[in-house]
Design an enzyme around this catalytic site. Structure first.
Site, PDB file in Angstrom:
ATOM      1  N   TYR A  18      33.313   1.904   9.448  1.00 10.08           N
ATOM      2  CA  TYR A  18      32.820   1.432  10.557  1.00 10.08           C
ATOM      3  C   TYR A  18      32.433  -0.118  10.332  1.00 10.08           C
ATOM      4  O   TYR A  18      31.379  -0.420  10.110  1.00 10.08           O
ATOM      5  CB  TYR A  18      31.873   1.976  11.490  1.00 10.08           C
ATOM      6  CG  TYR A  18      32.137   3.381  11.874  1.00 10.08           C
ATOM      7  CD1 TYR A  18      33.710   3.876  11.806  1.00 10.08           C
ATOM      8  CD2 TYR A  18      31.290   4.309  12.004  1.00 10.08           C
ATOM      9  CE1 TYR A  18      33.864   5.152  12.172  1.00 10.08           C
ATOM     10  CE2 TYR A  18      31.613   5.681  12.700  1.00 10.08           C
ATOM     11  CZ  TYR A  18      32.891   6.066  12.359  1.00 10.08           C
ATOM     12  OH  TYR A  18      33.126   7.640  12.841  1.00 10.08           O
ATOM     13  N   LEU A  45      32.662  13.028  25.318  1.00  4.96           N
ATOM     14  CA  LEU A  45      32.824  12.369  26.507  1.00  4.96           C
ATOM     15  C   LEU A  45      34.366  11.705  26.622  1.00  4.96           C
ATOM     16  O   LEU A  45      34.548  10.731  27.838  1.00  4.96           O
ATOM     17  CB  LEU A  45      31.912  11.482  27.011  1.00  4.96           C
ATOM     18  CG  LEU A  45      30.529  11.729  27.105  1.00  4.96           C
ATOM     19  CD1 LEU A  45      29.759  10.612  27.370  1.00  4.96           C
ATOM     20  CD2 LEU A  45      30.408  12.822  28.026  1.00  4.96           C
ATOM     21  N   GLY A  46      35.300  12.373  25.846  1.00  4.07           N
ATOM     22  CA  GLY A  46      36.575  12.187  26.024  1.00  4.07           C
ATOM     23  C   GLY A  46      36.943  10.503  25.665  1.00  4.07           C
ATOM     24  O   GLY A  46      37.597   9.993  26.515  1.00  4.07           O
ATOM     25  N   ARG A  47      36.128   9.911  24.905  1.00  4.28           N
ATOM     26  CA  ARG A  47      36.123   8.366  24.635  1.00  4.28           C
ATOM     27  C   ARG A  47      35.763   7.656  25.905  1.00  4.28           C
ATOM     28  O   ARG A  47      36.266   6.581  26.094  1.00  4.28           O
ATOM     29  CB  ARG A  47      37.635   8.169  24.034  1.00  4.28           C
ATOM     30  CG  ARG A  47      38.148   8.900  22.851  1.00  4.28           C
ATOM     31  CD  ARG A  47      39.069   8.356  22.015  1.00  4.28           C
ATOM     32  NE  ARG A  47      39.267   9.294  20.893  1.00  4.28           N
ATOM     33  CZ  ARG A  47      39.568   8.917  19.724  1.00  4.28           C
ATOM     34  NH1 ARG A  47      40.101   7.522  19.437  1.00  4.28           N
ATOM     35  NH2 ARG A  47      40.239   9.750  18.846  1.00  4.28           N
TER      36      ARG A  47
END
Length: 327
Positions: A56, A206-208
């Site tokens: 990242y 949260l599903g992206r």
């Protein structure tokens, strides 16, 4: 925040964690001061299972987390990951699961985080060119050397999990898992983990961001937000997916909670630890409150009927990203 055992090998974490990735990469505009404040507020709330990775940035997210936890190290459980080989200037050379690279990577992560030991060290993606026994053998050496407390895998297949676990006990495996992404239920991952006593950590619960109800069109995303290039956010898929989110919002309103809270409560009801990512304190506090929500069997059944497996339109990742999963 409640705590729980993650697997059966001695690792205890907060019932909900915090994914720090978006504070440094891929999800649009960033504010370092707000990110630091969010990480510190998470610790105040008891959301002490913090997830980062060498990739990242690269490196920048680990450094950010290190600054945020300075002086509070004993209050947090730090999870980070390695897999891609990076030069010190950030140049990428692709996946490298070799023992030599693993040992270089852990020393660099310890330095960037500013800590003496990593609580949970994951192989971020399985390198198909290196036997998993070799990679995990190196990770076991880190445990014996006192550099790492527990080890895990990310997005690994059941057979790989079994082979790795036979070399050294895995504390956890993480994969994408949400009402929109339920592959671990169908590909044997969850079944394998429960059999072996390994914990499961859900990233993108949260599903992206879809299941938060905050995204209503692609233009809600920053121009440099990588989600603009994901299949589920394409023009032909987004309207279909938003219709499902509308159903989720109705159920959340009836429950007196937000869509994010309902989606996270569903994940936790599966015996899974979610690590929703956010860059802002307001969303952190909203997400943390989900740990206090109890769903009845009837409510779970209603949710599963409203958002059944496979209902999301479009793949969860690009073809390149999917090619590196479940190896």
């Amino acid at each position: 925040m409640k705590t729980l055992a993650l697997g059966s090998h001695g690792l205890t974490v907060s019932a909900e964690g915090l994914g720090a990735m978006g504070m440094s990469v891929w999800y649009g505009a960033r504010d370092e001061q707000e990110s630091l404040a969010t990480l510190r507020r998470a610790i105040d709330l008891g959301v002490t299972f913090i997830d980062t990775a060498e990739a990242y940035g690269p490196f920048e997210n680990e450094k950010l987390v290190g600054r945020a936890i300075a002086g509070r190290r004993d209050e947090v459980t730090v999870a980070t990951k390695f897999a891609t080989e990076f030069d010190d200037d950030g140049t990428s050379h692709g996946l490298n699961g070799s023992p030599a690279h693993a040992h270089r990577a852990v020393d660099r992560s310890l330095k960037h985080l500013g800590i003496d030991v990593i609580d949970l060290y994951y192989l971020h993606r399985v390198d198909p060119d290196v036997p998993i026994e070799d990679t995990v053998g190196a990770m076991a050496e880190m445990v014996h050397a006192g550099k790492v407390r527990h080890i895990g895998l990310s997005e690994a297949a059941p057979a790989t999990i079994r082979r790795a676990h036979a070399v050294h006990p895995l504390a956890a495996v993480q994969s994408e898992y949400s009402l929109f992404s339920r592959e671990p239920e169908n590909n044997g991952v969850l079944e394998t983990l429960r059999e072996l006593g390994i914990g499961f950590v859900a990233f993108s619960p949260l599903g992206r961001g879809f299941l938060s109800g905050q995204i209503t069109r692609v233009d809600d995303l920053d121009l440099d937000d990588a989600r603009r290039h994901l299949p589920r956010f394409s023009p032909e898929n987004i309207a279909k997916n938003l219709a499902v989110v509308d159903d989720l919002r109705e159920l959340a309103t009836a429950k007196g909670v937000t869509p994010s809270q309902l989606a996270l409560a569903w994940v936790m009801a599966q015996g899974v630890v979610p690590i929703p990512g956010t860059k802002r304190r307001a969303y952190l506090e909203e997400n943390a409150a989900a740990a206090d929500i109890t769903l009845t069997p009837e409510e779970l059944a209603t949710l599963n009927a409203a958002v059944p497996p496979g209902i999301a339109s479009g793949e969860r990742d690009t073809p390149t990203g999917l090619a590196r999963t479940y190896l």
